[in-house]
Design a protein around this motif. Structure first.
Motif, PDB file in Angstrom:
ATOM      1  N   GLU A  91      -4.928   4.102   9.748  1.00  6.08           N
ATOM      2  CA  GLU A  91      -5.520   4.634   8.528  1.00  6.08           C
ATOM      3  C   GLU A  91      -4.474   4.884   7.451  1.00  6.08           C
ATOM      4  OE1 GLU A  91      -7.745   8.088   9.565  1.00  6.08           O
ATOM      5  OE2 GLU A  91      -9.543   6.968  10.119  1.00  6.08           O
ATOM      6  N   SER A 145      -5.726  11.289  -0.390  1.00  4.85           N
ATOM      7  CA  SER A 145      -4.815  10.477   0.418  1.00  4.85           C
ATOM      8  C   SER A 145      -3.573  11.264   0.805  1.00  4.85           C
ATOM      9  CB  SER A 145      -4.417   9.216  -0.358  1.00  4.85           C
ATOM     10  OG  SER A 145      -5.529   8.403  -0.612  1.00  4.85           O
ATOM     11  N   LYS A 183      -2.226   2.976   6.484  1.00  3.80           N
ATOM     12  CA  LYS A 183      -2.126   1.764   5.670  1.00  3.80           C
ATOM     13  C   LYS A 183      -3.167   1.777   4.561  1.00  3.80           C
ATOM     14  CE  LYS A 183      -2.340  -3.282   5.968  1.00  3.80           C
ATOM     15  NZ  LYS A 183      -2.550  -4.448   6.869  1.00  3.80           N
ATOM     16  N   ASP A 184      -4.386   2.199   4.887  1.00 11.47           N
ATOM     17  CA  ASP A 184      -5.440   2.279   3.878  1.00 11.47           C
ATOM     18  C   ASP A 184      -5.104   3.325   2.829  1.00 11.47           C
ATOM     19  OD1 ASP A 184      -6.880   0.348   5.271  1.00 11.47           O
ATOM     20  OD2 ASP A 184      -7.963   1.852   6.465  1.00 11.47           O
ATOM     21  N   TYR A 185      -4.559   4.466   3.268  1.00 18.35           N
ATOM     22  CA  TYR A 185      -4.188   5.510   2.317  1.00 18.35           C
ATOM     23  C   TYR A 185      -3.080   5.023   1.385  1.00 18.35           C
ATOM     24  CZ  TYR A 185      -6.616   8.484   5.717  1.00 18.35           C
ATOM     25  OH  TYR A 185      -7.549   9.024   6.560  1.00 18.35           O
ATOM     26  N   GLN A 186      -2.157   4.202   1.908  1.00 24.33           N
ATOM     27  CA  GLN A 186      -1.085   3.660   1.088  1.00 24.33           C
ATOM     28  C   GLN A 186      -1.636   2.766  -0.019  1.00 24.33           C
ATOM     29  OE1 GLN A 186       2.234   4.223   0.884  1.00 24.33           O
ATOM     30  NE2 GLN A 186       2.212   2.790  -0.838  1.00 24.33           N
ATOM     31  N   GLN A 187      -2.649   1.987   0.291  1.00 26.60           N
ATOM     32  CA  GLN A 187      -3.259   1.125  -0.710  1.00 26.60           C
ATOM     33  C   GLN A 187      -3.911   1.944  -1.821  1.00 26.60           C
ATOM     34  OE1 GLN A 187      -5.901  -1.331   1.616  1.00 26.60           O
ATOM     35  NE2 GLN A 187      -4.275  -2.730   2.254  1.00 26.60           N
ATOM     36  N   VAL A 188      -4.575   3.021  -1.432  1.00 30.74           N
ATOM     37  CA  VAL A 188      -5.191   3.912  -2.425  1.00 30.74           C
ATOM     38  C   VAL A 188      -4.119   4.539  -3.312  1.00 30.74           C
ATOM     39  CG1 VAL A 188      -6.461   6.075  -2.742  1.00 30.74           C
ATOM     40  CG2 VAL A 188      -7.206   4.420  -1.017  1.00 30.74           C
ATOM     41  N   GLU A 221      -9.082  10.478  -5.295  1.00 25.62           N
ATOM     42  CA  GLU A 221      -8.572   9.742  -4.141  1.00 25.62           C
ATOM     43  C   GLU A 221      -7.080   9.941  -3.929  1.00 25.62           C
ATOM     44  OE1 GLU A 221     -11.226   5.892  -3.123  1.00 25.62           O
ATOM     45  OE2 GLU A 221      -9.946   5.696  -4.897  1.00 25.62           O
ATOM     46  N   GLU A 261     -13.772  13.521   3.901  1.00 24.22           N
ATOM     47  CA  GLU A 261     -13.520  12.232   4.545  1.00 24.22           C
ATOM     48  C   GLU A 261     -14.804  11.408   4.581  1.00 24.22           C
ATOM     49  OE1 GLU A 261     -11.585   9.213   6.901  1.00 24.22           O
ATOM     50  OE2 GLU A 261     -10.891  10.789   5.570  1.00 24.22           O
TER      51      GLU A 261
END
Length: 241
Positions: free
Chosen positions: A53, A197, A55-60, A193, A133
């Motif tokens: 997860e 994050s 990785k997804d937070y890094q994209q955000v 967001e 979440e």
């Protein structure tokens, strides 16, 4: 409907803390099979759900910071998770140093309140994230509750071991209230967001440290069979259910 499910989970977390002093099975050595099983569940959650997860937070985070000077700093979210891990590790070292200086192996009052303050924030953020979440399914919320529920059982055991009776008098009440306060703040407020994050990553670092510190069972205090059942069984549920 979802808000009421999150409230039930918050109540469940709160009850775990409030009645933790009655969980005498946690004091047994060798460590009870339940604690070894819960260790496996928590470790599985970290490696199958929590780390991916990030990785997804890094994209955000990268998207939110694309027009700021911070865009040139890579892996922001992992640095935040590292800060959470280092903070809780530093607090643990402070507790151990305080116990070493005490002939009764008790922590000082000041160290106790510092430790409880950090876990109060930790629990409040987890309660907040119960609402904020975005769980895509009921099972996503259920598995989150199971993993953190057993994690809280071990946290309570660890905190009681470090602080003795003062934890039962004050600590468990504070952590009970923190979960409910966090949930209430999640209902009444909403953050963007970027902030969400950051909170997720900070808590991820804290969970990783607490899992590695207490929930990987030591040789003399473990049931390896229960640990393996918990880790692989929970991983199977996360991947295939």
């Amino acid at each position: 409907m979802y808000i009421w499910l999150s409230f039930i989970c918050a109540i469940g977390f709160a009850l775990i803390h409030f009645f933790s002093k009655s969980m005498r099975f946690a004091d047994k050595v060798p460590r009870s099979k339940f604690l070894s099983f819960s260790a496996g569940v928590a470790v599985s959650y970290v490696f199958v759900m929590l780390l991916p997860e990030l990785k997804d937070y890094q994209q955000v985070l990268s998207k939110e910071l694309e027009n700021s000077p911070w865009q040139y700093l890579e892996n922001h979210i992992y640095i935040i998770a590292l800060v959470g891990l280092v903070l809780f590790y530093s607090l643990e070292r402070l507790v151990k140093a305080s116990q070493k200086d005490s002939q009764f192996e008790n922590t000082s009052s000041g160290v106790f309140w510092i430790h409880m303050s950090s876990f109060f924030v930790y629990n409040a953020i987890i309660g907040y994230l119960l609402v904020q979440e975005e769980f895509t399914t009921f099972f996503g919320l259920l598995f989150y509750f199971i993993a953190l529920g057993v994690h809280f059982v071990t946290n309570d055991w660890s905190l009681r071991r470090d602080h003795k009776q003062i934890y039962d008098q004050y600590g468990r009440i504070l952590l009970t209230a923190a979960i409910l306060l966090g949930w209430l703040l999640g209902v009444l407020t909403e953050v963007n967001e970027l902030v969400l994050s950051i909170l997720q990553a900070f808590i991820a670092g804290g969970i990783i440290l607490n899992v590695l510190k207490e929930e990987l069972p030591q040789e003399q205090e473990s049931s390896i069979g229960s640990f393996l059942i918990g880790s692989f069984g929970y991983a199977f549920l996360l991947l295939f259910v």
